[in-house]
Design an enzyme around this catalytic site. Structure first.
Site, PDB file in Angstrom:
ATOM      1  N   LYS A 180       0.885  -1.181   0.000  1.00 25.76           N
ATOM      2  CA  LYS A 180       0.000   0.000   0.000  1.00 25.76           C
ATOM      3  C   LYS A 180       0.913   1.218   0.000  1.00 25.76           C
ATOM      4  CE  LYS A 180      -1.878   2.963   2.135  1.00 25.76           C
ATOM      5  NZ  LYS A 180      -1.663   4.404   1.816  1.00 25.76           N
TER       6      LYS A 180
ATOM      7  N   GLU B 150       9.186   1.175  11.125  1.00 27.22           N
ATOM      8  CA  GLU B 150      10.333   2.065  10.857  1.00 27.22           C
ATOM      9  C   GLU B 150       9.763   3.471  10.887  1.00 27.22           C
ATOM     10  OE1 GLU B 150      13.368   0.978  10.569  1.00 27.22           O
ATOM     11  OE2 GLU B 150      13.025  -1.150  10.205  1.00 27.22           O
TER      12      GLU B 150
ATOM     13  N   CYS C  48      13.819  10.690   7.123  1.00 25.49           N
ATOM     14  CA  CYS C  48      13.610  10.290   8.525  1.00 25.49           C
ATOM     15  C   CYS C  48      14.892  10.492   9.328  1.00 25.49           C
ATOM     16  CB  CYS C  48      13.178   8.835   8.587  1.00 25.49           C
ATOM     17  SG  CYS C  48      14.267   7.740   7.664  1.00 25.49           S
TER      18      CYS C  48
ATOM     19  N   GLU D  45       9.365  16.081  15.053  1.00 31.74           N
ATOM     20  CA  GLU D  45       9.890  15.866  13.697  1.00 31.74           C
ATOM     21  C   GLU D  45       9.175  16.815  12.747  1.00 31.74           C
ATOM     22  OE1 GLU D  45       8.830  12.240  11.604  1.00 31.74           O
ATOM     23  OE2 GLU D  45      10.891  12.067  10.888  1.00 31.74           O
TER      24      GLU D  45
HETATM   25  P1  NAD Z   1       2.392   8.482   7.590  1.00 39.18           P
HETATM   26  O1  NAD Z   1       2.548   7.702   8.849  1.00 39.18           O
HETATM   27  O2  NAD Z   1       1.386   9.564   7.554  1.00 39.18           O
HETATM   28  O3  NAD Z   1       1.979   7.490   6.399  1.00 39.18           O
HETATM   29  C1  NAD Z   1       2.745   6.357   6.061  1.00 39.18           C
HETATM   30  C2  NAD Z   1       1.857   5.341   5.368  1.00 39.18           C
HETATM   31  O4  NAD Z   1       0.852   4.922   6.291  1.00 39.18           O
HETATM   32  C3  NAD Z   1       1.116   5.883   4.144  1.00 39.18           C
HETATM   33  O5  NAD Z   1       1.045   4.863   3.167  1.00 39.18           O
HETATM   34  C4  NAD Z   1      -0.260   6.195   4.701  1.00 39.18           C
HETATM   35  O6  NAD Z   1      -1.287   6.143   3.737  1.00 39.18           O
HETATM   36  C5  NAD Z   1      -0.428   5.083   5.725  1.00 39.18           C
HETATM   37  N1  NAD Z   1      -1.388   5.409   6.789  1.00 39.18           N
HETATM   38  C6  NAD Z   1      -1.689   6.637   7.295  1.00 39.18           C
HETATM   39  N2  NAD Z   1      -2.640   6.532   8.255  1.00 39.18           N
HETATM   40  C7  NAD Z   1      -2.935   5.208   8.356  1.00 39.18           C
HETATM   41  C8  NAD Z   1      -3.829   4.470   9.166  1.00 39.18           C
HETATM   42  N3  NAD Z   1      -4.642   5.052  10.059  1.00 39.18           N
HETATM   43  N4  NAD Z   1      -3.863   3.125   9.024  1.00 39.18           N
HETATM   44  C9  NAD Z   1      -3.064   2.510   8.123  1.00 39.18           C
HETATM   45  N5  NAD Z   1      -2.201   3.158   7.319  1.00 39.18           N
HETATM   46  C10 NAD Z   1      -2.130   4.494   7.432  1.00 39.18           C
HETATM   47  O7  NAD Z   1       3.829   8.971   7.211  1.00 39.18           O
HETATM   48  P2  NAD Z   1       4.264   9.854   5.952  1.00 39.18           P
HETATM   49  O8  NAD Z   1       3.859  11.259   6.188  1.00 39.18           O
HETATM   50  O9  NAD Z   1       3.825   9.180   4.694  1.00 39.18           O
HETATM   51  O10 NAD Z   1       5.860   9.701   6.015  1.00 39.18           O
HETATM   52  C11 NAD Z   1       6.673  10.473   6.826  1.00 39.18           C
HETATM   53  C12 NAD Z   1       7.104   9.682   8.040  1.00 39.18           C
HETATM   54  O11 NAD Z   1       7.797   8.501   7.656  1.00 39.18           O
HETATM   55  C13 NAD Z   1       8.098  10.470   8.883  1.00 39.18           C
HETATM   56  O12 NAD Z   1       7.736  10.359  10.239  1.00 39.18           O
HETATM   57  C14 NAD Z   1       9.418   9.777   8.607  1.00 39.18           C
HETATM   58  O13 NAD Z   1      10.371   9.916   9.625  1.00 39.18           O
HETATM   59  C15 NAD Z   1       8.983   8.371   8.435  1.00 39.18           C
HETATM   60  N6  NAD Z   1      10.010   7.577   7.740  1.00 39.18           N
HETATM   61  C16 NAD Z   1      10.747   6.672   8.454  1.00 39.18           C
HETATM   62  C17 NAD Z   1      11.742   5.926   7.824  1.00 39.18           C
HETATM   63  C18 NAD Z   1      12.562   4.893   8.572  1.00 39.18           C
HETATM   64  O14 NAD Z   1      13.165   4.047   7.936  1.00 39.18           O
HETATM   65  N7  NAD Z   1      12.602   4.942   9.898  1.00 39.18           N
HETATM   66  C19 NAD Z   1      11.983   6.119   6.461  1.00 39.18           C
HETATM   67  C20 NAD Z   1      11.220   7.052   5.761  1.00 39.18           C
HETATM   68  C21 NAD Z   1      10.228   7.778   6.410  1.00 39.18           C
END
Ligand code: NAD
Length: 477
Positions: A170, A246, A281, A380
């Protein structure tokens, strides 16, 4: 969507607009997957797993197909890079030079690894043989963010597919295009139908449906700490599927006064912080500098920052592109306001730019005089905003660096070998860099301590997430 190896519409025929952050225009209508679509994808993935069309293939056969998949990614590099840049706004030369080759290398690396890993025989008494084998888990749900859409997908797909699992991916609703193309390339490479399905859609619809599905064995999630928390709840209220999170970061970059080359440290932090518009991240967003070198360091960072001024992401030379959407633009501008309100001193950037393009661009921004209690130091931001904090002693630097809910990465800058080791061991982070920041390779694990997550992407350790250990006792009379 791509289910069972073919492109299809969502069952309710709904779509959502995919907006390019470069100019705010809709570039595509994408299938809006719902619970019924997730169910169809999971059924397809389960069927493919159970009949052994992939899991039962010899590792060397899986290797060949995944190697072809990696070759096809490289062959489609112009198309994939363009889709990635149009969809999430990063500079095209980074999509071409970093995202596409890293994605291909990740898939190829796990392909090459999978027929070189041996299982174990336990040192038991001679009247029995205990085999310890790794078994693929079954159906993996992969939920990924928008900042490195292809690379984040590959970090899940590489080990999960190489180990013999089926996957339902997804992608983020903000960047669904390359995932769909990757699924088609995988089928062209010979990956059997149903082994890799993609269901685009929103988090609260397709994402939640995947994470609560009773026939998904594990979730590989990359995203925010807020949603990572939900992943654990979803598992608790469904089938206790394994959850590997992650999550976010607020990585500390600690510069001591014994580091002789302050300009190198300052230039490195600017380059690392503003890469990918600060939407990384592991961006070194909390910079801790010893008070005796702080003025010199801050002056260099303030002079470096404007060199990362955002430009046209398709132009080929802009060091920064657009933030992913209007919401992220508002979030970043809100944090810049919070920095001012909390009493930090702006030394570079701070403004939205290129608004006339219709896109979402913010200048590389640096605050100094920050304390670790300010919002810009604790939360963040996920945008091009750096916070510089002064410290007096080594103990104070370690305490500030560790005073964060996150623990993804950190960096120590010191020419004293004992101090560098001591501080590196004391920092509570999944990766600690010494006298550099950007060293990275698929061979090393990536992940965090504390609320930055659990489990590790990359390296052979990632197989731990997508395999179960099985012990088989054989009696020998
Ligand atoms: P997000 O948590 O908003 O979304 C991530 C994914 O989860 C998307 O596909 C989104 O559609 C889905 N999602 C959102 N709400 C959901 C729910 N209620 N139930 C199920 N799925 C849901 O994050 P983002 O804004 O897309 O990405 C940024 C974040 O990702 C930052 O916090 C960043 O640090 C983190 N990140 C971490 C790493 C790592 O390896 N640690 C790498 C890249 C990004």
């Amino acid at each position: 969507m791509v289910i069972d190896g073919v492109r299809c519409a969502a069952s309710a025929e709904q779509t959502f607009a995919c907006i390019s952050p470069i100019d705010g225009r809709a570039i595509a209508q994408v299938a809006r997957g719902q619970a019924a679509d997730i169910d169809a994808a999971v059924v397809s993935a389960r069927r493919a797993f159970d009949d052994g069309r992939w899991a039962a293939k010899p590792p060397a056969a899986r290797k060949k197909i995944l190697q072809r998949f990696a070759e096809k990614i490289l062959a489609a590099k112009d198309e994939l890079a363009l889709l990635e840049t149009l969809d999430m706004g990063k500079p095209i030369q980074h999509s071409l030079g970093v995202d596409v080759p890293s994605t291909a290398r990740c898939i190829a690396w796990y392909a090459e690894a999978v027929d070189k890993i041996y299982d174990e025989i336990a040192p038991t008494a001679r009247n029995a043989l205990a085999l310890i084998t790794r078994e693929p888990m079954g159906v993996i749900g992969a939920i990924v963010p928008w900042n490195y859409p292809m690379i984040m997908s590959a970090w899940k797909l590489g080990p999960a597919l190489a180990a013999g699992n089926s996957v339902v991916l997804k992608p983020s609703e903000k960047s669904p295009l390359t995932a769909l193309r990757l699924a088609e390339l995988a089928v062209e490479a010979g990956l059997p139908e149903g082994v890799f399905n993609v269901v685009p859609g929103f988090g609260h619809e397709a994402g939640e449906a995947l994470a609560v599905h009773m026939d998904v064995d594990a979730i590989g999630f990359t995203g925010s700490t807020r949603v990572g928390r939900k992943m654990l709840e979803y598992a608790g209220r469904s089938n206790l599927k394994r959850v590997y999170n992650e999550l976010g970061g607020k990585s500390a970059f600690v510069v001591f006064d014994d580091f002789a080359d302050i300009p190198r440290a300052a230039c490195t932090v600017a380059g690392s912080m503003f890469f990918n518009q600060g939407e990384s991240c592991n961006a070194p967003s909390r910079v801790l500098v010893h008070e005796s070198v702080a003025d010199e360091f801050i002056a260099i960072v303030a002079a470096e920052a404007p060199k990362y001024q955002p430009g046209d992401p398709l132009g080929g030379s802009a060091p920064m592109g657009a933030l992913v959407d209007d919401g992220q633009l508002r979030t970043v501008l809100g944090y810049i306001e919070a920095g001012h309100d909390d009493g930090a001193r702006l030394v570079a950037g701070g403004q939205q730019v290129r608004a006339e393009t219709g896109g979402f661009f913010v200048e590389p921004t640096v605050f100094e005089g920050v304390t670790n209690q300010m919002r810009i130091a604790r939360e963040e931001i996920f945008g091009p905003v750096m916070s510089v904090i002064r410290f007096k002693t080594e103990a104070e630097a370690i305490a500030i660096a560790n005073d964060s809910p996150f623990g993804l990465q950190a960096s120590v800058w010191s020419h004293q070998i004992d101090r560098a080791h001591r501080v590196a061991r004391s920092l509570r982070a999944g990766t600690v860099h010494v006298n550099q920041y950007d060293e990275d390779d698929i061979t090393v694990p990536f992940g965090g301590f504390k609320q930055s997550g659990n489990g590790r992407d990359k390296s052979l350790h990632a197989f731990d997430k997508y395999t179960e250990l099985k012990t088989t006792w054989i009696r020998i009379d």
